[in-house]
Design a protein around this motif. Structure first.
Motif, PDB file in Angstrom:
ATOM      1  N   LYS A 275       0.813  -1.210   0.000  1.00 26.57           N
ATOM      2  CA  LYS A 275       0.000   0.000   0.000  1.00 26.57           C
ATOM      3  C   LYS A 275       0.852   1.269   0.000  1.00 26.57           C
ATOM      4  N   ASP A 278      -0.367   5.331   0.347  1.00 27.56           N
ATOM      5  CA  ASP A 278      -1.692   5.406   0.972  1.00 27.56           C
ATOM      6  C   ASP A 278      -1.576   6.239   2.256  1.00 27.56           C
ATOM      7  N   ASP A 280      -3.677   6.876   4.585  1.00 28.18           N
ATOM      8  CA  ASP A 280      -4.277   6.246   5.760  1.00 28.18           C
ATOM      9  C   ASP A 280      -3.311   5.244   6.393  1.00 28.18           C
ATOM     10  N   ARG A 283      -0.572   7.183   8.238  1.00 30.62           N
ATOM     11  CA  ARG A 283      -1.022   7.640   9.559  1.00 30.62           C
ATOM     12  C   ARG A 283      -1.096   6.493  10.554  1.00 30.62           C
ATOM     13  N   ALA A 284      -1.637   5.352  10.111  1.00 27.89           N
ATOM     14  CA  ALA A 284      -1.776   4.211  11.016  1.00 27.89           C
ATOM     15  C   ALA A 284      -0.412   3.678  11.444  1.00 27.89           C
TER      16      ALA A 284
END
Length: 346
Positions: A275, A278, A280, A283-284
């Motif tokens: 990924k 990406d 998101d 951030r994760a």
């Protein structure tokens, strides 16, 4: 406390350093970092030789760093090139340090400039985002001796106790430790702590962040230490029986630079092949790492240091040793030998 001076230490991320000078204490040395108009990074001793004012509070005038106190200006080589009050004294100069910049990182060499060879750094090609990886970065200040951070990284048996977010659902701590195979490898001055969990349930982030659905995978967490204090963390999980570098690859750089005897800078850069791009996932992953490093590892290391008081060398307190201490103990031995050899040659 003695340091290995002839070695590369990380000083900053590239995007931290611009034409506005910044100050950073490295190995008890106040250093000013800035960029010339042509983009080249510079590191000078952050102390004007006149009245010892911090040059980092000055301004860049063209390619010259101007002292904020009396206006003396210094070139990138540390020589004073302008004195608004008269002739430039012959001894007016500050120390200039070799710098190497690559992969968004700035490295600092505090020792003999003639020995500063960038080829001494390990291959960090995984930090090249153009190669298909995405990379997230972070920097912590730790109130503890830098070798305590190295110890923490080289012995991951603390993870089930200090980092519950990396738990394997349905698997107890004892089962997880029993599933893990380990090996210590010494290759020249490099020390590698190899860890495998073959044909086992992957940890929670492998599924929740990276989206793998395999019931069982071959997981690895290999730490490769290079003196003086750089670690390449080869972390990932692959299909059972497949190549280690198939599936999830999330290699990381951990660069620990002493600030003083009892404090340090902890830089990390985590790449991934899954990924990429990406936001998101960025951030994760940063949230996961921030929790592990800032909220769990850092406070524990700082509490260790408080219990050690003013002692910076763990060995002075005669700690008991466990089998799991093999890698950090070996790294400390290698570093002590290199420091002793350097001192003998001086």
């Amino acid at each position: 406390m003695p340091y290995l001076m002839n070695g590369w230490y990380m000083a900053a991320f590239s995007d931290e350093v611009g034409e506005r000078p910044i100050e950073r204490t490295l190995l008890d040395i106040p250093v000013v970092l800035y960029r010339l108009p042509n983009g080249k990074a510079v590191a000078l001793h952050d102390r004007c030789p006149h009245r010892f004012a911090p040059l980092s509070e000055g301004l860049l005038v063209g390619s010259e760093l101007q002292c904020p106190y009396h206006g003396l200006r210094f070139g990138a080589d540390g020589a004073c090139v302008h004195n608004p009050h008269g002739p430039v004294p012959k001894s007016a100069r500050v120390r200039s340090f070799p710098i190497h910049e690559q992969y968004g990182l700035i490295w600092f060499w505090p020792g003999d400039p003639e020995k500063a060879d960038p080829d001494m750094l390990p291959d960090l090609l995984f930090l090249e985002e153009n190669g298909g990886n995405s990379v997230v970065f972070g920097h912590l200040h730790v109130d503890g001796n830098y070798q305590l951070v190295v110890d923490n990284l080289l012995d991951l048996t603390h993870a089930p106790y200090l980092h519950p977010q990396f738990a394997v659902p349905g698997v107890s701590t004892e089962e997880r430790l029993n599933q893990t195979k380990t090996k210590l490898i010494r290759d020249g001055d490099r020390v590698s702590a190899m860890r495998w969990r073959p044909d086992s349930e992957p940890n929670a982030p492998t599924r929740t962040i990276f989206g793998f659905t395999d019931e069982r995978m071959d997981s690895r967490s290999h730490m490769h230490w290079y003196p003086p204090s750089l670690i390449h963390f080869d972390l990932g999980a692959a299909p059972v029986g497949g190549s280690e570098h198939a599936g999830l690859c999330i290699p990381a750089l951990h660069a620990i630079t002493p600030e003083s005897e009892l404090s340090c800078h902890y830089f990390f850069a985590q790449a991934r092949n899954v990924k990429p791009g990406d936001p998101d996932v960025d951030r994760a992953l940063l949230e996961l790492l921030d929790t592990a490093f800032r909220d769990q590892d850092e406070p524990m290391i700082e509490r260790q240091q408080r219990r050690m008081g003013s002692v910076s060398d763990l060995a002075e307190l005669d700690p008991i040793l466990l089998k799991t201490d093999a890698a950090p103990v070996e790294a400390r031995r290698v570093l002590a030998r290199l420091i002793a050899e350097e001192k003998a040659e001086a």
